[in-house]
Design a protein around this motif. Structure first.
Motif, PDB file in Angstrom:
ATOM      1  N   MET A  61      42.976  15.437  45.900  1.00 15.47           N
ATOM      2  CA  MET A  61      43.449  16.037  47.147  1.00 15.47           C
ATOM      3  C   MET A  61      42.648  17.299  47.481  1.00 15.47           C
ATOM      4  SD  MET A  61      45.815  15.608  49.533  1.00 15.47           S
ATOM      5  CE  MET A  61      47.022  14.575  48.793  1.00 15.47           C
ATOM      6  N   HIS A  65      40.539  17.342  50.848  1.00 15.92           N
ATOM      7  CA  HIS A  65      41.070  18.157  51.939  1.00 15.92           C
ATOM      8  C   HIS A  65      40.702  19.631  51.846  1.00 15.92           C
ATOM      9  CE1 HIS A  65      43.337  14.815  53.586  1.00 15.92           C
ATOM     10  NE2 HIS A  65      43.695  14.511  52.360  1.00 15.92           N
ATOM     11  N   PHE A  69      44.331  21.860  51.966  1.00 15.52           N
ATOM     12  CA  PHE A  69      45.262  21.805  50.846  1.00 15.52           C
ATOM     13  C   PHE A  69      45.654  23.220  50.415  1.00 15.52           C
ATOM     14  CE2 PHE A  69      45.996  21.902  46.236  1.00 15.52           C
ATOM     15  CZ  PHE A  69      47.103  21.061  46.158  1.00 15.52           C
ATOM     16  N   TYR A  73      49.451  24.623  50.576  1.00 12.61           N
ATOM     17  CA  TYR A  73      50.114  25.083  49.358  1.00 12.61           C
ATOM     18  C   TYR A  73      50.506  26.552  49.473  1.00 12.61           C
ATOM     19  CZ  TYR A  73      51.331  25.799  44.543  1.00 12.61           C
ATOM     20  OH  TYR A  73      52.026  26.109  43.407  1.00 12.61           O
ATOM     21  N   THR A 150      49.735  17.401  53.140  1.00 10.46           N
ATOM     22  CA  THR A 150      48.347  17.832  53.312  1.00 10.46           C
ATOM     23  C   THR A 150      47.524  16.934  54.242  1.00 10.46           C
ATOM     24  OG1 THR A 150      48.359  18.989  51.206  1.00 10.46           O
ATOM     25  CG2 THR A 150      46.215  18.388  52.083  1.00 10.46           C
TER      26      THR A 150
END
Length: 164
Positions: A61, A65, A69, A73, A150
């Motif tokens: 991920m 991304h 990401f 987050y 995401t």
């Protein structure tokens, strides 16, 4: 009959062909056919696809991304940390007294005078540290939500940046 020709014809068919399996197992057909069959989901007895671990999913991920990401987050982390800290502060919780009471309750024989006499550790700093620890308990819920959100965040950001 040519086994390579049979295997090539079988690669265009969606179902697995026993002749193709034996040809691939003998190594007559190269990696190209194996790759095509793997991509189409046609697995052989000798090839096993294992599900990715949680760490591998997070690593993929981040690679795919990147900044999106990290942004997702960070927003999720802050959206739980700030309310916990504000709740501790608005509730008038004295973090130093809370830590002292917890140590007494557990029965540890600890000297906490350094905590009470330290000029840098006032109740607000200790409340912040307590909020960070409480926020860590939510990680098991936060990470799966971030992993699910995401791709949508990436699509939203790409769309927003294209409009500018």
């Amino acid at each position: 009959r040519n086994p390579v020709k049979k295997a090539m014809m079988a690669s265009s068919v969606v179902s697995a062909v026993p002749v193709c399996r034996s040809v691939v197992a003998r190594g007559v057909v190269g990696e190209g056919l194996r790759r095509v069959r793997r991509e189409r989901g046609l697995l052989f007895r000798h090839s096993v696809v294992r599900p990715k671990s949680g760490f591998a999913q997070v690593r993929e991920m981040v690679k795919e991304h990147g900044a999106s990401f990290a942004l997702t987050y960070s927003a999720a982390y802050a959206s739980t940390l700030i309310p916990i800290f504000v709740g501790l502060e608005a509730g008038g919780v004295d973090g130093i007294a809370l830590v002292t009471a917890a140590v007494d309750y557990v029965g540890w024989d600890a000297d906490l005078t350094w905590l009470q006499t330290n000029a840098y550790l006032n109740r607000h700093v200790v409340n912040g540290l307590i909020a960070i620890e409480c926020n860590g308990l939510i990680e098991a819920l936060r990470l799966p939500l971030v992993l699910a959100a995401t791709p949508r965040t990436t699509a939203f950001l790409k769309k927003a940046l294209r409009k500018q």
